[in-house]
Design a protein around this motif. Structure first.
Motif, PDB file in Angstrom:
ATOM      1  N   GLY A  74       0.792  -1.230   0.000  1.00 49.70           N
ATOM      2  CA  GLY A  74       0.000   0.000   0.000  1.00 49.70           C
ATOM      3  C   GLY A  74       0.816   1.268   0.000  1.00 49.70           C
ATOM      4  N   ALA A  75       2.139   1.155   0.030  1.00 50.00           N
ATOM      5  CA  ALA A  75       3.026   2.316  -0.001  1.00 50.00           C
ATOM      6  C   ALA A  75       4.361   1.857  -0.576  1.00 50.00           C
ATOM      7  CB  ALA A  75       3.213   2.908   1.398  1.00 50.00           C
ATOM      8  N   GLY A 111      -0.550   2.470   4.662  1.00 46.96           N
ATOM      9  CA  GLY A 111       0.137   1.309   4.119  1.00 46.96           C
ATOM     10  C   GLY A 111       0.414   0.322   5.238  1.00 46.96           C
TER      11      GLY A 111
END
Length: 287
Positions: A74-75, A111
């Motif tokens: 997520g990051a 994230g």
């Protein structure tokens, strides 16, 4: 005596079981992974286009070295090493970096950092706060009409710094008035800053014979409306044949009327003919 013997056997079995439990080694402590400095989650803050750093603490309380695999989700997380071996009864602080791309919109983003070892996985929440002005801007570009099917094709572009949820309204004007009018509605997509999306708007019943101007108006919460227009000419063969027939019929009727008026005029203007005799002078001699 038989009952007493039975009770003695049960007592001996219970004593043996208790002894076995007492002799069993204590359960080994599980390894842990957590943000450095004892925080409940990893927190990073900075502007778009920057690289932010933090570290993950992995603790191995066991008697043997522990090999841990690290990953981000997520990051855009980058670790100094994807695999780390932590010695027994040791804590290792593993640095990692998060690259905030230039098109990352301002605001909070989430994230996860994942650590896996000995058949077990732990997740550490990552909170990223991107600073900077929030600007909502949307454009609609490359509008064109498929004159064979009537389909409208266009491209939406996010020109701002925030994530947008676009809307669209469509209107088309022909020679005799409005031929298409669709009110504003939400589109099933979101656009990140700098992202483009090419879409098709169906028009299953375009005019058979007309010249139209199509206007597309796109919007999004906080963004000013964006309008683009294009023109198209529709001319299907049956419609052309019908129009040609009407023109020919009109031309034929007009020619017949002109000929009729012309014939009537020639008869009226001619009038009766008059024959005139001119007297002649006498040239004979007189005596």
């Amino acid at each position: 005596m038989r009952a007493a013997a039975t009770r003695s056997g049960l007592l001996a079995a219970a004593a043996a079981l208790l002894g076995a439990v007492a002799a069993a080694p204590p359960a080994a402590q599980a390894w842990t992974a957590a943000p450095a400095a004892g925080r409940p989650y990893a927190y990073l803050e900075g502007p778009a286009g920057s690289v932010l750093q933090d570290s993950l603490s992995v603790t191995n309380p066991g008697a043997r070295p522990l090999t841990v695999r690290l990953a981000g989700e997520g990051a855009p997380v980058a670790f100094a090493a994807r695999t780390v071996t932590v010695p027994a009864r040791t804590r290792a602080d593993v640095p990692f970096a998060v690259t905030v791309t230039a098109d990352t919109p301002p605001g909070d983003h989430r994230g996860t950092v994942r650590a896996t070892a000995a058949g077990r996985e732990l997740s550490v929440e990552l909170l990223l706060r991107v600073s900077g002005p929030r600007l909502a801007a949307l454009t609609v570009e490359d509008v064109r009409v498929d004159e064979a099917t009537g389909a409208l094709r266009y491209t939406l572009v996010n020109r701002g710094t925030t994530v947008l949820a676009p809307t669209l309204a469509v209107r088309a004007e022909g020679l005799l008035g409005t031929v298409l009018d669709r009110p504003e509605r939400a589109l099933p997509l979101t656009l990140r800053p700098g992202e483009r999306a090419t879409r098709t708007e169906p028009w299953p019943d375009p005019p058979a014979l007309d010249s139209v101007t199509v206007r597309l108006t796109a919007g999004a919460p906080g963004a000013p409306p964006a309008t683009a227009r294009t023109e198209a000419a529709f001319a299907e063969l049956p419609a052309l044949a019908g129009a040609a027939g009407l023109l020919l019929a009109a031309a034929g009727g007009g020619g017949w009327a002109v000929r009729r008026r012309g014939g009537a005029g020639s008869r009226t203007g001619a009038g009766p003919r008059t024959r005139t005799r001119t007297p002649q002078a006498s040239t004979g001699a007189t005596s």
